[in-house]
Design an enzyme around this catalytic site. Structure first.
Site, short mmCIF file in Angstrom:
data_model
loop_
_atom_site.label_atom_id
_atom_site.label_comp_id
_atom_site.label_asym_id
_atom_site.label_seq_id
_atom_site.Cartn_x
_atom_site.Cartn_y
_atom_site.Cartn_z
N ASP A 151 0.83 -1.19 0.00
CA ASP A 151 0.00 0.00 0.00
C ASP A 151 0.87 1.26 0.00
O ASP A 151 1.88 1.33 0.71
CB ASP A 151 -0.86 -0.03 1.28
CG ASP A 151 -1.96 1.00 1.30
OD1 ASP A 151 -2.81 0.98 0.40
OD2 ASP A 151 -1.97 1.85 2.22
N GLU A 203 1.56 -0.35 -5.00
CA GLU A 203 0.58 0.68 -5.33
C GLU A 203 1.34 2.00 -5.35
O GLU A 203 1.68 2.55 -4.31
CB GLU A 203 -0.53 0.74 -4.27
CG GLU A 203 -1.63 1.70 -4.66
CD GLU A 203 -2.19 2.52 -3.51
OE1 GLU A 203 -3.21 3.20 -3.73
OE2 GLU A 203 -1.62 2.53 -2.40
#
Ligand code: NOJ
Length: 554
Positions: A201, A243
């Protein structure tokens, strides 16, 4: 060697445990329910599952606020259930990726609780503090309109702490070697329980310098190499899918020039331009985005997606382009989010038009990279705009016409199942579609099957073949004596195109249609004249009469 790099030619299916299948009837999906649905997932033909966060969490950002990295949130089951799940995946040849959310923790995490209470706590320096409110505290918020600041005063610590996201997600001080060691420990733990890697993330924020005195954060790319090396020492074939919504000029910094950093990244550049192409019929900017993101080490790979669990972020388009996408796919303010995106699912954006849905997924499957499909997309699930922010596109999976779409036996699911309207579970569900040979679900199975048989797309170099029509994109992939050509019409009208001799390669060849009997023989000059219907698409093998890859050349 090509099969060792399993992620290069993978098809990834992402889901959140809490909205997939509820086995114990408490209104929340769980690992037991997911385990019961593994045969369904395997039947789709995907090769890997990406699980969104399922660790212990107060759940204020759908699990992206972790309170214990080493446990399963009790709502979803136990660590034992998790291991049953990874075992079940292994038995079916499915890889498992899990979210790794280490840019920040929940403010309820014991580390933060210890840090705020005692300036002398060893955990104090695990977070980022400032005695006074930094001058740029209101800049750089990720959720404009909802999040006010990136620095919030903690009444217990009596200092300000940094949070790139919501105020209940204090940033970890990722430059601290103890924090870095802990990140490795977390990875090691889940690898031991059977995962093949992580969707990391917010990578640019994880590796950025942080602090009250930092005005321009600088990426510490060496951290990526450290994560990568650790992974490979522990489990040779484990990967990180990052990401990182970054500009193409930094792509190689993230992959590493020799492919020594992230194995995979999501291609946000292509994603945004792809929606612009679908909205405008102009494939020019998409072509540029493909070309700009083309350079990557041979062992690296892009993750390609249409919609994900967040808003469709259009922040990298020009204001005019963004407006074109808003007008086409999210004209109402209630459909938009954070001043930059659209929060709907794909099917309602495309008004449920089967031709457009097929074109979009066909494109996703054939752009350079590994396709990432979101649960429910295979049956064209819709959204519930009455739910706040991104929750509207995170409703439970619709399995059947039973109450609550067969997702739960509870009277009230924690997140409501879409019940009314054209996307309600009575009209859109797995049970009906699996019985219908023409359904989107069965189409998706067929297209995934064919995609896996095309390693040229995963491994090859692509060339944009001129079509003479701005709304038609033709991509040719060449790899080890095999070639594939894919053509997509973004326009709402039929369009005849002419492809140059040998579809760009010069020699006169037959284009063998991989999805139907409609092959395309060359004309006297070796050119191909193809009539595409509105939103039409074609997958061809270039040359040869057999659609099967010339495996002897591989
Ligand atoms: C990106 C995730 O995709 C999003 O859902 C989340 O809110 C933020 N990172 C913060 O973790």
């Amino acid at each position: 060697m090509i099969d060792d790099l399993w992620y290069k030619n993978a098809v990834i299916y992402c889901l959140s445990v809490g909205t997939f299948m509820d086995a114990n009837g408490d209104g929340v999906g769980d690992f037991k329910g997911l385990l019961r649905r593994l045969d369904y997932i395997q039947g789709l033909g995907v090769t890997a599952i990406w699980l969104m966060p399922f660790q212990t969490s107060p759940g204020r950002d759908d699990g992206y606020d972790v309170a214990d990295y080493y446990g399963v949130d009790p709502r979803y089951g136990t660590l034992g259930d998790f291991v049953e799940f990874t075992h079940g995946c292994k038995q079916r040849g499915l890889r498992v990726l899990i979210d790794l959310v280490v840019n920040h923790t929940s403010d309820q995490h014991p580390w933060f609780q210890a840090a705020r209470k005692d300036p002398k706590s060893p955990f104090r320096d695990w977070y980022v503090w400032s005695k006074t409110k930094p001058a740029d505290a209101d800049a750089g918020v990720v959720f404009p309109g909802v999040q006010k600041s990136t620095w919030t005063r903690d009444p217990v610590a009596k200092e300000y702490y940094f949070h790139r996201f919501y105020e209940f997600q204090p940033d970890l001080n990722t430059a601290n070697p103890h924090v870095q060691a802990e990140i490795l420990k977390i990875m090691g733990f889940w690898l031991q329980l059977g995962v093949s890697g992580f969707r990391m993330d917010a990578v640019p924020f994880v590796i950025a310098t942080k602090g009250a005195d930092v005005t321009t954060p600088a990426e510490q790319y060496d951290m990526l190499r450290m994560f990568r090396e650790f992974l490979q020492w522990r489990t040779g074939d484990a990967i990180i899918l990052g990401e990182a919504n970054v500009l193409p000029k930094t792509d190689m910094d993230y992959f590493g020039v020799a492919g020594e950093r992230l194995q995979m990244m999501f291609n946000f550049q292509v994603n945004q331009n792809l929606f612009y192409a679908m909205a405008s019929g102009d494939t020019g900017p998409l072509t540029k985005a493909l070309e700009k993101t083309e350079p990557r080490p041979a062992t690296s790979q892009w993750g390609l997606f249409l919609r994900n669990h967040d808003e469709l972020d259009l922040g990298r388009l020009t204001p005019k382009q963004r407006q074109t996408v808003f007008d086409a796919f999210g004209p109402d303010k209630s459909m938009q989010l954070y001043d930059r995106g659209i929060r709907r699912r794909l099917a309602p954006m495309l008004q449920g038009d089967r031709r457009r849905l097929e074109m979009a997924y066909s494109l996703m499957m054939t752009l350079p990279g590994t396709p990432v499909l979101r649960y429910g997309d295979e049956i064209a699930m819709g959204d519930d705009l009455s739910l706040p922010e991104r929750t509207c596109a995170r409703t439970p999976m619709q399995w059947s016409t039973e109450p609550h779409g067969g997702f739960t036996a509870a009277d009230t699911p924690v997140t409501p199942v879409i019940t009314d309207g054209a996307y309600g579970y009575k009209h859109v569900n797995v049970a009906d579609q699996r019985r219908d040979p023409q359904s989107l679900l069965n189409w998706m199975e067929r297209i995934i099957r064919m995609r896996k048989e095309l390693p040229e797309i995963a491994w090859g170099d692509f060339t944009v073949v001129p079509t003479g029509a701005p709304e038609v994109l033709a991509l040719r992939y060449d790899w080890r004596n095999n070639s594939v050509l894919v053509v997509h019409n973004f326009g709402a009208t039929s369009r005849e195109i002419q492809l140059p001799s040998g579809a760009g390669a010069g020699e006169s060849v037959l284009l063998v249609n991989l999805l139907s009997q409609d092959h395309s023989p060359p004309d006297a000059k070796g050119r191909h004249c193809i009539l595409l219907e509105p939103y039409g698409y074609r997958w061809f093998r270039v040359g040869g009469l057999d659609y099967i890859l010339r495996r002897s050349d591989v």
